[in-house]
Design an enzyme around this catalytic site. Structure first.
Site, PDB file in Angstrom:
ATOM      1  N   LYS A 149       0.831  -1.196   0.000  1.00  0.00           N
ATOM      2  CA  LYS A 149       0.000   0.000   0.000  1.00  0.00           C
ATOM      3  C   LYS A 149       0.865   1.245   0.000  1.00  0.00           C
ATOM      4  O   LYS A 149       1.991   1.164   0.517  1.00  0.00           O
ATOM      5  CB  LYS A 149      -0.975   0.021   1.178  1.00  0.00           C
ATOM      6  N   TYR A 234      -4.750   4.332   5.988  1.00  0.00           N
ATOM      7  CA  TYR A 234      -5.274   3.317   6.908  1.00  0.00           C
ATOM      8  C   TYR A 234      -6.645   3.704   7.445  1.00  0.00           C
ATOM      9  O   TYR A 234      -7.515   2.866   7.636  1.00  0.00           O
ATOM     10  CB  TYR A 234      -4.322   3.112   8.097  1.00  0.00           C
TER      11      TYR A 234
HETATM   12  P1  NAD Z   1      12.176   1.418   2.894  1.00  0.00           P
HETATM   13  O1  NAD Z   1      12.695   2.762   2.584  1.00  0.00           O
HETATM   14  O2  NAD Z   1      12.543   0.799   4.198  1.00  0.00           O
HETATM   15  O3  NAD Z   1      12.597   0.391   1.733  1.00  0.00           O
HETATM   16  C1  NAD Z   1      12.458   0.718   0.377  1.00  0.00           C
HETATM   17  C2  NAD Z   1      13.215  -0.275  -0.484  1.00  0.00           C
HETATM   18  O4  NAD Z   1      13.116   0.152  -1.845  1.00  0.00           O
HETATM   19  C3  NAD Z   1      14.707  -0.362  -0.148  1.00  0.00           C
HETATM   20  O5  NAD Z   1      15.119  -1.709  -0.259  1.00  0.00           O
HETATM   21  C4  NAD Z   1      15.361   0.465  -1.249  1.00  0.00           C
HETATM   22  O6  NAD Z   1      16.660   0.047  -1.564  1.00  0.00           O
HETATM   23  C5  NAD Z   1      14.425   0.163  -2.418  1.00  0.00           C
HETATM   24  N1  NAD Z   1      14.468   1.165  -3.478  1.00  0.00           N
HETATM   25  C6  NAD Z   1      14.560   0.881  -4.803  1.00  0.00           C
HETATM   26  N2  NAD Z   1      14.609   2.002  -5.527  1.00  0.00           N
HETATM   27  C7  NAD Z   1      14.555   3.009  -4.660  1.00  0.00           C
HETATM   28  C8  NAD Z   1      14.594   4.405  -4.818  1.00  0.00           C
HETATM   29  N3  NAD Z   1      14.644   4.985  -6.027  1.00  0.00           N
HETATM   30  N4  NAD Z   1      14.547   5.154  -3.706  1.00  0.00           N
HETATM   31  C9  NAD Z   1      14.453   4.601  -2.482  1.00  0.00           C
HETATM   32  N5  NAD Z   1      14.403   3.272  -2.280  1.00  0.00           N
HETATM   33  C10 NAD Z   1      14.472   2.480  -3.357  1.00  0.00           C
HETATM   34  O7  NAD Z   1      10.594   1.488   2.706  1.00  0.00           O
HETATM   35  P2  NAD Z   1       9.510   0.524   3.347  1.00  0.00           P
HETATM   36  O8  NAD Z   1       9.092   1.079   4.655  1.00  0.00           O
HETATM   37  O9  NAD Z   1       9.949  -0.880   3.292  1.00  0.00           O
HETATM   38  O10 NAD Z   1       8.289   0.766   2.347  1.00  0.00           O
HETATM   39  C11 NAD Z   1       8.196   0.117   1.098  1.00  0.00           C
HETATM   40  C12 NAD Z   1       6.722   0.019   0.688  1.00  0.00           C
HETATM   41  O11 NAD Z   1       6.033  -0.713   1.680  1.00  0.00           O
HETATM   42  C13 NAD Z   1       5.981   1.350   0.581  1.00  0.00           C
HETATM   43  O12 NAD Z   1       5.061   1.294  -0.476  1.00  0.00           O
HETATM   44  C14 NAD Z   1       5.252   1.496   1.895  1.00  0.00           C
HETATM   45  O13 NAD Z   1       4.087   2.279   1.839  1.00  0.00           O
HETATM   46  C15 NAD Z   1       4.932   0.056   2.205  1.00  0.00           C
HETATM   47  N6  NAD Z   1       4.812  -0.213   3.654  1.00  0.00           N
HETATM   48  C16 NAD Z   1       3.734  -0.894   4.099  1.00  0.00           C
HETATM   49  C17 NAD Z   1       3.589  -1.183   5.455  1.00  0.00           C
HETATM   50  C18 NAD Z   1       2.436  -2.008   5.926  1.00  0.00           C
HETATM   51  O14 NAD Z   1       2.209  -2.087   7.133  1.00  0.00           O
HETATM   52  N7  NAD Z   1       1.705  -2.657   5.037  1.00  0.00           N
HETATM   53  C19 NAD Z   1       4.556  -0.733   6.358  1.00  0.00           C
HETATM   54  C20 NAD Z   1       5.661  -0.048   5.875  1.00  0.00           C
HETATM   55  C21 NAD Z   1       5.787   0.216   4.511  1.00  0.00           C
END
Ligand code: NAD
Length: 405
Positions: A149, A234
């Site tokens: 999401k 959410y």
């Molecule tokens: P994060 O920043 O921790 O991780 C992002 C990942 O994407 C990293 O591995 C990074 O290397 C990679 N990436 C690839 N290209 C990138 C770029 N151009 N810039 C930045 N990062 C890049 O983020 P996250 O918290 O893991 O979030 C990722 C997704 O998951 C988002 O869509 C977020 O909304 C979603 N999310 C959902 C929940 C949930 O409870 N369902 C919780 C957190 C995040």
């Protein structure tokens, strides 16, 4: 899309609300105490061929802390590959979860997954604006898509994702974990089963401090928006899930602290009101500038339901307040991500639409676009009408599995 699954939530699961004036009652899950045997095939150890294999894209915080561990407890799903542009991290993650170096892919070699018959699905866990590119690429190589999401950074990209998966004949699910947890289903049963009397008002808040100026969430080109797309979503999504109906009109305001370098591209705070059918008035707030709180309260003619915290990964607390008593509903916790992933696998195995398909994520994108428009134009915005219940949802998750420990 109408739910047709015979495993729809059992109303009997709403039991245990015996009231004692002036005391705090507990309503435990009747299954929780006794159900030590696996209740569905999904909870039995299964041969590898019975499990859906996933390639997980993006090894960020969510993947490393929650998703990779979740596969270890999944029944219908197995981790088969990881994809990252950080080779070391990809190899280390693969090895840590029992895979081999050959199971670590980069974004450039993503299409090689086409050759992997043991990878049926791709889980996209990248910054929001990248969801479209990888959903389209996954669909092109014939993989089912589970997408974090929000489904995308804007309505146009969300529509493109839905279209690409439909055209390729692969299934698409928006990863809305809160629509797979026993606590949220119990709340939905109470709301829709009349446990609170007629619902009048709902208030929901999802706020946190986003301290990191370098974070992609604060960049419009990667996030698509600010606190609304990330955490306000959410509130919208859970209210729609609880009521089962769709909002008719929105009114909203946004605010960003002047001079705060974190909020030059995306908004800090949003306050919005949604009018639902039957006169249910909903008021929500989200922010990247306020100290952590995640709550949801439903006010009915005969009682109030309170979820606090409402959206955390664990320790969700559901209470029902009536004039005479407060009842706490205690349900055994199962990993939310395991439930979500296994639901998608069940849909792939059984040829069904998931409970939260792409259309469910797309509808939220449309509502969020209307919220931004209302704030910009400083007036209410009407939404397209979608009468009926669960109009964007597919087959409900298997309830017995959800309530098992
Ligand atoms: P994060 O920043 O921790 O991780 C992002 C990942 O994407 C990293 O591995 C990074 O290397 C990679 N990436 C690839 N290209 C990138 C770029 N151009 N810039 C930045 N990062 C890049 O983020 P996250 O918290 O893991 O979030 C990722 C997704 O998951 C988002 O869509 C977020 O909304 C979603 N999310 C959902 C929940 C949930 O409870 N369902 C919780 C957190 C995040």
């Amino acid at each position: 899309m109408t739910p047709t699954d015979p495993t729809r939530p059992d109303p009997a699961a709403q039991t245990g609300t015996e009231s004692h004036p002036t005391s705090l009652n507990t309503a435990t899950d009747p299954n929780a105490a006794t159900n030590t045997e696996p209740s569905t095939p999904s909870s039995l150890p299964q041969p590898q061929t019975r499990q859906v294999g996933y390639a997980v894209l993006g090894l960020g915080e969510l993947t490393l802390d929650e998703l990779l561990p979740a596969y270890a407890t999944a029944g219908r799903s197995r981790l088969a590959a990881v994809v990252s542009d950080d080779r070391d991290k990809a190899v280390q993650s693969a090895l840590a979860y029992g895979l081999s170096e050959a199971d670590a892919y980069s974004y450039d070699t993503f299409e090689d997954l086409a050759e992997r018959d043991d990878v049926q699905a791709v889980y996209i866990v990248l910054p929001n604006a990248l969801h479209r590119e990888y959903a389209e690429r996954a669909a092109r190589i014939g993989k089912h898509v589970l997408c974090e999401k929000p489904l995308a950074g804007n309505v146009e990209d969300a529509e493109a994702i839905v279209r690409a998966c439909r055209d390729a004949g692969v299934r698409l699910m928006t990863a809305y974990r809160c629509q797979y947890t026993p606590v949220h289903w119990r709340a939905r049963d109470l709301v829709q089963g009349g446990g609170l009397g007629a619902v009048k008002l709902i208030h929901s808040v999802n706020v946190q401090v986003e301290p990191d100026e370098g974070q992609w969430r604060l960049r419009r080109d990667l996030a698509g928006g600010g606190s609304l797309l990330d955490v306000g979503l959410y509130c919208i999504n859970t209210v729609r899930f609880l009521l089962g109906t769709e909002p008719l009109e929105v009114t909203a305001r946004t605010h960003s602290t002047p001079g705060d370098p974190r909020f030059t591209e995306v908004e800090e705070s949003v306050s919005f009101q949604l009018e639902f059918p039957d006169g249910v008035l909903v008021s929500c707030s989200c922010s990247y500038g306020a100290s952590h709180a995640r709550t949801l309260d439903v006010y009915g003619a005969e009682g109030r339901l309170s979820l606090d915290p409402a959206f955390d990964y664990t320790s969700l607390r559901l209470r029902v307040h009536t004039p005479d008593a407060v009842t706490e509903h205690r349900l055994r916790e199962t990993d939310q991500f395991t439930l979500e992933i296994d639901h998608f696998s069940a849909c792939i195995q059984n040829g069904r639409d998931p409970f939260t398909p792409g259309e469910e994520g797309l509808q939220d994108e449309r509502i969020m676009a209307a919220i931004y428009r209302s704030a910009r134009e400083r007036q209410p915005v009407r939404l397209d009408e979608h009468p009926g219940r669960d109009v964007f949802r597919g087959a409900p998750p298997e309830r017995p599995r959800m309530e098992r420990a």
